[in-house]
Design a protein around this motif. Structure first.
Motif, PDB file in Angstrom:
ATOM      1  N   SER A  52     -38.535  20.692  49.235  1.00 57.00           N
ATOM      2  CA  SER A  52     -38.464  19.944  47.921  1.00 57.00           C
ATOM      3  C   SER A  52     -39.869  19.496  47.760  1.00 57.00           C
ATOM      4  CB  SER A  52     -37.505  18.964  47.985  1.00 57.00           C
ATOM      5  OG  SER A  52     -37.799  17.692  48.922  1.00 57.00           O
ATOM      6  N   TRP A  53     -40.661  19.133  48.519  1.00 56.37           N
ATOM      7  CA  TRP A  53     -42.203  18.929  48.652  1.00 56.37           C
ATOM      8  C   TRP A  53     -43.154  19.974  48.379  1.00 56.37           C
ATOM      9  CZ3 TRP A  53     -43.297  14.585  52.944  1.00 56.37           C
ATOM     10  CH2 TRP A  53     -42.599  13.422  52.696  1.00 56.37           C
ATOM     11  N   PHE A  54     -42.846  21.030  49.068  1.00 62.68           N
ATOM     12  CA  PHE A  54     -43.936  21.988  49.051  1.00 62.68           C
ATOM     13  C   PHE A  54     -43.094  23.315  49.364  1.00 62.68           C
ATOM     14  CE2 PHE A  54     -46.998  25.064  50.755  1.00 62.68           C
ATOM     15  CZ  PHE A  54     -47.854  24.947  49.783  1.00 62.68           C
ATOM     16  N   SER A  55     -42.965  23.982  48.445  1.00 62.58           N
ATOM     17  CA  SER A  55     -42.079  25.468  48.634  1.00 62.58           C
ATOM     18  C   SER A  55     -42.828  26.636  47.912  1.00 62.58           C
ATOM     19  CB  SER A  55     -40.863  25.330  48.019  1.00 62.58           C
ATOM     20  OG  SER A  55     -40.150  26.387  48.356  1.00 62.58           O
ATOM     21  N   PRO A  99     -41.528  32.662  52.484  1.00 65.32           N
ATOM     22  CA  PRO A  99     -41.956  31.573  52.845  1.00 65.32           C
ATOM     23  C   PRO A  99     -40.602  30.843  53.668  1.00 65.32           C
ATOM     24  CG  PRO A  99     -41.915  31.013  50.652  1.00 65.32           C
ATOM     25  CD  PRO A  99     -41.696  32.500  50.919  1.00 65.32           C
ATOM     26  N   GLN A 100     -40.782  30.458  55.096  1.00 68.43           N
ATOM     27  CA  GLN A 100     -39.851  29.824  55.738  1.00 68.43           C
ATOM     28  C   GLN A 100     -39.890  28.445  55.877  1.00 68.43           C
ATOM     29  OE1 GLN A 100     -37.387  32.143  57.179  1.00 68.43           O
ATOM     30  NE2 GLN A 100     -38.666  33.407  55.369  1.00 68.43           N
ATOM     31  N   THR A 139     -49.887  24.608  57.308  1.00 65.91           N
ATOM     32  CA  THR A 139     -49.717  26.005  58.223  1.00 65.91           C
ATOM     33  C   THR A 139     -48.186  26.229  57.354  1.00 65.91           C
ATOM     34  OG1 THR A 139     -50.704  25.600  60.090  1.00 65.91           O
ATOM     35  CG2 THR A 139     -49.290  27.175  60.040  1.00 65.91           C
ATOM     36  N   THR A 140     -48.252  27.636  56.759  1.00 65.90           N
ATOM     37  CA  THR A 140     -46.944  27.980  56.192  1.00 65.90           C
ATOM     38  C   THR A 140     -46.666  29.378  57.034  1.00 65.90           C
ATOM     39  OG1 THR A 140     -47.569  27.454  53.969  1.00 65.90           O
ATOM     40  CG2 THR A 140     -45.829  28.863  53.945  1.00 65.90           C
ATOM     41  N   TYR A 141     -45.256  29.285  57.215  1.00 62.95           N
ATOM     42  CA  TYR A 141     -44.757  30.558  58.067  1.00 62.95           C
ATOM     43  C   TYR A 141     -43.983  31.572  57.089  1.00 62.95           C
ATOM     44  CZ  TYR A 141     -46.217  28.071  62.313  1.00 62.95           C
ATOM     45  OH  TYR A 141     -47.013  27.447  63.234  1.00 62.95           O
ATOM     46  N   TYR A 142     -44.283  32.714  56.925  1.00 61.88           N
ATOM     47  CA  TYR A 142     -43.755  33.891  56.197  1.00 61.88           C
ATOM     48  C   TYR A 142     -43.035  34.599  56.849  1.00 61.88           C
ATOM     49  CZ  TYR A 142     -46.535  32.162  52.273  1.00 61.88           C
ATOM     50  OH  TYR A 142     -47.050  31.081  51.019  1.00 61.88           O
ATOM     51  N   GLN A 143     -41.884  35.082  56.412  1.00 63.70           N
ATOM     52  CA  GLN A 143     -41.287  36.159  57.022  1.00 63.70           C
ATOM     53  C   GLN A 143     -41.429  37.742  56.184  1.00 63.70           C
ATOM     54  OE1 GLN A 143     -38.766  36.183  59.784  1.00 63.70           O
ATOM     55  NE2 GLN A 143     -38.926  38.330  59.518  1.00 63.70           N
ATOM     56  N   LEU A 144     -42.269  38.663  56.856  1.00 64.22           N
ATOM     57  CA  LEU A 144     -42.273  39.810  56.310  1.00 64.22           C
ATOM     58  C   LEU A 144     -41.329  40.906  56.368  1.00 64.22           C
ATOM     59  CD1 LEU A 144     -45.910  40.138  57.886  1.00 64.22           C
ATOM     60  CD2 LEU A 144     -45.528  39.154  55.672  1.00 64.22           C
ATOM     61  N   THR A 145     -41.193  41.667  55.045  1.00 64.81           N
ATOM     62  CA  THR A 145     -40.050  42.452  55.132  1.00 64.81           C
ATOM     63  C   THR A 145     -40.675  43.646  54.370  1.00 64.81           C
ATOM     64  OG1 THR A 145     -38.921  41.623  53.325  1.00 64.81           O
ATOM     65  CG2 THR A 145     -37.976  40.903  55.295  1.00 64.81           C
ATOM     66  N   TRP A 146     -40.102  44.909  54.708  1.00 63.92           N
ATOM     67  CA  TRP A 146     -40.573  46.308  53.919  1.00 63.92           C
ATOM     68  C   TRP A 146     -39.242  46.437  52.904  1.00 63.92           C
ATOM     69  CZ3 TRP A 146     -43.764  48.973  51.631  1.00 63.92           C
ATOM     70  CH2 TRP A 146     -43.375  50.472  51.264  1.00 63.92           C
ATOM     71  N   GLU A 147     -39.734  46.447  51.655  1.00 63.46           N
ATOM     72  CA  GLU A 147     -38.392  46.784  50.639  1.00 63.46           C
ATOM     73  C   GLU A 147     -39.443  47.694  49.809  1.00 63.46           C
ATOM     74  OE1 GLU A 147     -36.554  43.254  48.956  1.00 63.46           O
ATOM     75  OE2 GLU A 147     -36.568  42.437  51.038  1.00 63.46           O
TER      76      GLU A 147
END
Length: 176
Positions: free
Chosen positions: A138-141, A125-126, A109-117
């Protein structure tokens, strides 16, 4: 010394089996999606005379999954076997099932911060987890991603603003 070899091998075996069970996906996910038709949204906007539309979690899944199914992870040993995306205000939660070396199944499960630019939605990705274990970057980014909304629209429409709400994204348009 020989008496220690069997217990040590047994402990290593139990640890490996436990690790495989821990990383195994908790839910069955697939890559199925429905075609997302922008023309239907535009037709509805014309009928309602309102220059805004909402992307639900289902819409987000239908927009992202085709892009994932047609791309690889950049590594021949990895395969995406299923995904599901959730919206929580300005956060996108990506549940992804992976297969490594054709037989090791991993649920992340990957958590992303959404922004409008303007003119794009940015996905930053957080962190990534396997169950409750947060993986070091360092393992998964995963890299930052962007989604151009205007590329999906006819040339006479431009995106004015984007609002991230509880379970959907509201997109305000303007005529150009």
């Amino acid at each position: 010394m020989r008496k220690l070899i069997i217990p040590v091998i047994s402990v290593i075996f139990v640890f490996l089996v436990g690790a495989f069970i821990y990383i195994y996906p908790q839910e069955k996910l697939d890559m199925s999606f429905s075609h997302f038709a922008v023309s239907d949204i535009i037709r509805e906007m014309i009928k309602s005379k309102n220059l805004e539309f909402h992307l639900s979690e289902i819409d987000v899944n239908n927009l992202i999954k085709p892009k994932l199914s047609s791309t690889s992870l950049g590594k021949a040993d990895w395969e995406i076997t299923g995904t599901h995306f959730e919206l929580n205000k300005d956060q996108l939660i990506a549940h992804v099932n992976l297969r490594y070396l054709s037989f090791i199944q991993i649920g992340t499960t990957t958590y992303y911060q959404l922004t409008w630019e303007k003119p794009e939605i940015q996905l930053h990705p957080q962190y990534t987890q396997i169950r409750s274990l947060t993986l070091p970057k360092s393992w998964f980014s995963p890299p930052d991603q962007s989604v151009s909304l205007e590329s999906m629209l006819p040339s006479f429409l431009k995106v004015e603003n984007v609002l991230f709400e509880q379970n959907d994204i509201t997109i305000h348009l303007r005529l150009s």
